[in-house]
Write a protein that holds these residues in place. Structure first.
Motif, PDB file in Angstrom:
ATOM      1  N   HIS A  64       7.891  18.788   2.069  1.00 57.58           N
ATOM      2  CA  HIS A  64       8.295  19.545   3.252  1.00 57.58           C
ATOM      3  C   HIS A  64       8.612  18.637   4.434  1.00 57.58           C
ATOM      4  O   HIS A  64       9.503  18.925   5.232  1.00 57.58           O
ATOM      5  CB  HIS A  64       7.180  20.516   3.656  1.00 57.58           C
ATOM      6  N   TYR A  65       7.853  17.576   4.571  1.00 58.10           N
ATOM      7  CA  TYR A  65       8.006  16.648   5.686  1.00 58.10           C
ATOM      8  C   TYR A  65       7.913  15.229   5.153  1.00 58.10           C
ATOM      9  O   TYR A  65       7.380  14.993   4.061  1.00 58.10           O
ATOM     10  CB  TYR A  65       6.898  16.847   6.739  1.00 58.10           C
ATOM     11  N   ILE A  66       8.385  14.276   5.954  1.00 55.84           N
ATOM     12  CA  ILE A  66       8.238  12.871   5.599  1.00 55.84           C
ATOM     13  C   ILE A  66       7.503  12.127   6.714  1.00 55.84           C
ATOM     14  O   ILE A  66       7.516  12.553   7.875  1.00 55.84           O
ATOM     15  CB  ILE A  66       9.592  12.189   5.297  1.00 55.84           C
ATOM     16  N   GLY A  67       6.858  11.027   6.322  1.00 56.37           N
ATOM     17  CA  GLY A  67       6.128  10.217   7.273  1.00 56.37           C
ATOM     18  C   GLY A  67       6.152   8.765   6.839  1.00 56.37           C
ATOM     19  O   GLY A  67       6.727   8.411   5.797  1.00 56.37           O
ATOM     20  N   VAL A  68       5.530   7.927   7.639  1.00 51.10           N
ATOM     21  CA  VAL A  68       5.449   6.501   7.337  1.00 51.10           C
ATOM     22  C   VAL A  68       3.998   6.063   7.496  1.00 51.10           C
ATOM     23  O   VAL A  68       3.164   6.816   7.980  1.00 51.10           O
ATOM     24  CB  VAL A  68       6.385   5.672   8.241  1.00 51.10           C
ATOM     25  N   SER A  69       3.726   4.834   7.110  1.00 54.74           N
ATOM     26  CA  SER A  69       2.376   4.298   7.239  1.00 54.74           C
ATOM     27  C   SER A  69       2.446   2.828   7.616  1.00 54.74           C
ATOM     28  O   SER A  69       3.134   2.046   6.936  1.00 54.74           O
ATOM     29  CB  SER A  69       1.597   4.460   5.925  1.00 54.74           C
ATOM     30  N   GLU A  70       1.760   2.468   8.689  1.00 61.19           N
ATOM     31  CA  GLU A  70       1.687   1.080   9.145  1.00 61.19           C
ATOM     32  C   GLU A  70       3.059   0.508   9.490  1.00 61.19           C
ATOM     33  O   GLU A  70       3.328  -0.675   9.257  1.00 61.19           O
ATOM     34  CB  GLU A  70       0.966   0.200   8.120  1.00 61.19           C
ATOM     35  N   TRP A  71       3.930   1.307  10.078  1.00 58.82           N
ATOM     36  CA  TRP A  71       5.207   0.811  10.574  1.00 58.82           C
ATOM     37  C   TRP A  71       5.043   0.403  12.031  1.00 58.82           C
ATOM     38  O   TRP A  71       4.234   0.969  12.764  1.00 58.82           O
ATOM     39  CB  TRP A  71       6.288   1.887  10.452  1.00 58.82           C
ATOM     40  N   THR A  72       5.824  -0.571  12.460  1.00 56.58           N
ATOM     41  CA  THR A  72       5.818  -0.968  13.858  1.00 56.58           C
ATOM     42  C   THR A  72       6.565   0.072  14.689  1.00 56.58           C
ATOM     43  O   THR A  72       7.281   0.934  14.156  1.00 56.58           O
ATOM     44  CB  THR A  72       6.502  -2.324  14.048  1.00 56.58           C
ATOM     45  N   ALA A  73       6.428  -0.027  16.007  1.00 55.51           N
ATOM     46  CA  ALA A  73       7.128   0.905  16.896  1.00 55.51           C
ATOM     47  C   ALA A  73       8.637   0.826  16.693  1.00 55.51           C
ATOM     48  O   ALA A  73       9.337   1.848  16.650  1.00 55.51           O
ATOM     49  CB  ALA A  73       6.755   0.611  18.345  1.00 55.51           C
TER      50      ALA A  73
END
Length: 334
Positions: free
Chosen positions: A146-155
């Motif tokens: 349903h949604y996407i996300g990231v992990s430990e990405w920089t700004a």
């Protein structure tokens, strides 16, 4: 249990989520892992986080079996992709091939038709970002997430990924970083960028791998059965906090926790939940009673004076350098 929106999305999640990194499929037997998941459900947790790489896929499988029979619409199930899941050159990273193959494998192990959130477990410097976000968009359009996300990405990486996701009309709504009163590297750059973009933090290790419980004492051997004695990977991650100076300052938090009517672990979880950009704090457990203790941090409001004293105690040992996110990120192969 209290609930929060995941970033500025419409998705509502439990502000304490249950994660099965390290423990399920490796550190604890499946019956104990299942007991922890049942305890999480009984405590009001509806949000569960895992990843395809945890215990080589076994953690997803354990979670899928434990949640069998639960009303799927009443749960939020999150998983992640990036790290190697096989011996092949394409069994890793964020290429279209690996993402498409990995989501199907995760769904089979989790015994579900979709995940609520599919996350890039790290930034992939060897794959064009356009390829990655387009593949994630196709996963969403196929109804597999349903949604996407990231992990430990920089700004900077979050901004670039969010811009592409917006062009493709897919909701990139979250980042999953390490965050605790001892590890505050997201505060200066990642949190402001995320707040601007409507991205919420789903933070892992709010108790600093158990160090903020106060059970590790300066100059003493780690307690038997603790994360620091886990040879399957847990000991590696907790080692950065097991310096005597860190442990000495952590012990000074005990009177503050008592003053607030909390255990040290509850104080640590409540602390991360005071950050308005945090949508959920992920807790783990090897015993069901640990869940009941940590869930009691939900809804706690810490007084400003207590927060200031925590800051003063931990300031000498808390890591706040925003460059640490990039330092710990994967590097492109030369």
């Amino acid at each position: 249990m209290e609930f929060r929106h995941l970033g500025r999305s419409g998705l509502v999640i439990s502000e304490i989520a249950y994660g099965n990194w390290v423990t399920h499929g490796s550190q604890v037997a499946e019956d104990a892992a299942t007991a922890c998941i049942r305890a999480a459900l009984d405590a009001g947790i509806t949000t569960f986080d895992t990843a395809d790489v945890y215990a080589a896929g076994r953690a997803e499988a354990v979670l899928g079996r434990a949640l069998r029979g639960e009303r799927r619409e009443g749960l939020e199930i999150f998983t992640k992709v990036y790290f190697p899941t096989g011996p092949g050159r394409n069994d890793r990273g964020l290429s279209r091939k690996h993402i498409m193959e990995s989501i199907d494998a995760s769904l089979r192990r989790l015994q579900t038709d979709y995940v609520d959130l599919y996350q890039a477990h790290r930034y992939d410097p060897e794959t064009p970002l356009e390829e990655t976000i387009e593949a994630f968009a196709d996963v969403v359009r196929a109804g597999k997430a349903h949604y996407i996300g990231v992990s430990e990405w920089t700004a900077e990486q979050i901004r670039a990924g969010h811009a592409l996701a917006r062009e493709l009309h897919v909701p990139l709504v979250s980042n999953q970083p390490q965050y605790s009163a001892l590890w505050r590297v997201i505060e200066d750059e990642v949190v402001p960028a995320s707040a601007e973009l409507g991205i919420g933090q789903i933070v892992w290790s709010p108790i600093a791998q158990g160090v903020l419980t106060g059970k590790y004492l300066p100059g003493a051997a780690p307690p038997a059965g603790s994360r620091a004695t886990d040879e399957n990977g847990g000991a590696t991650f907790v080692s950065r906090f097991l310096r005597d100076d860190v442990l000495q300052h952590v012990q000074k938090l005990n009177p503050l926790a008592a003053e607030a009517g909390l255990s040290p672990a509850q104080l640590a979880v409540a602390w991360v939940l005071q950050n308005p950009n945090v949508s959920a704090a992920i807790i783990g457990a090897s015993r069901p009673e640990q869940i009941a203790e940590n869930v009691a941090a939900s809804g706690v409001r810490l007084e400003a004076g207590l927060l200031r004293r925590m800051e003063e105690i931990l300031a000498p040992v808390a890591e706040r350098n925003p460059a640490k996110t990039a330092e710990n990120a994967p590097k492109a192969q030369k």
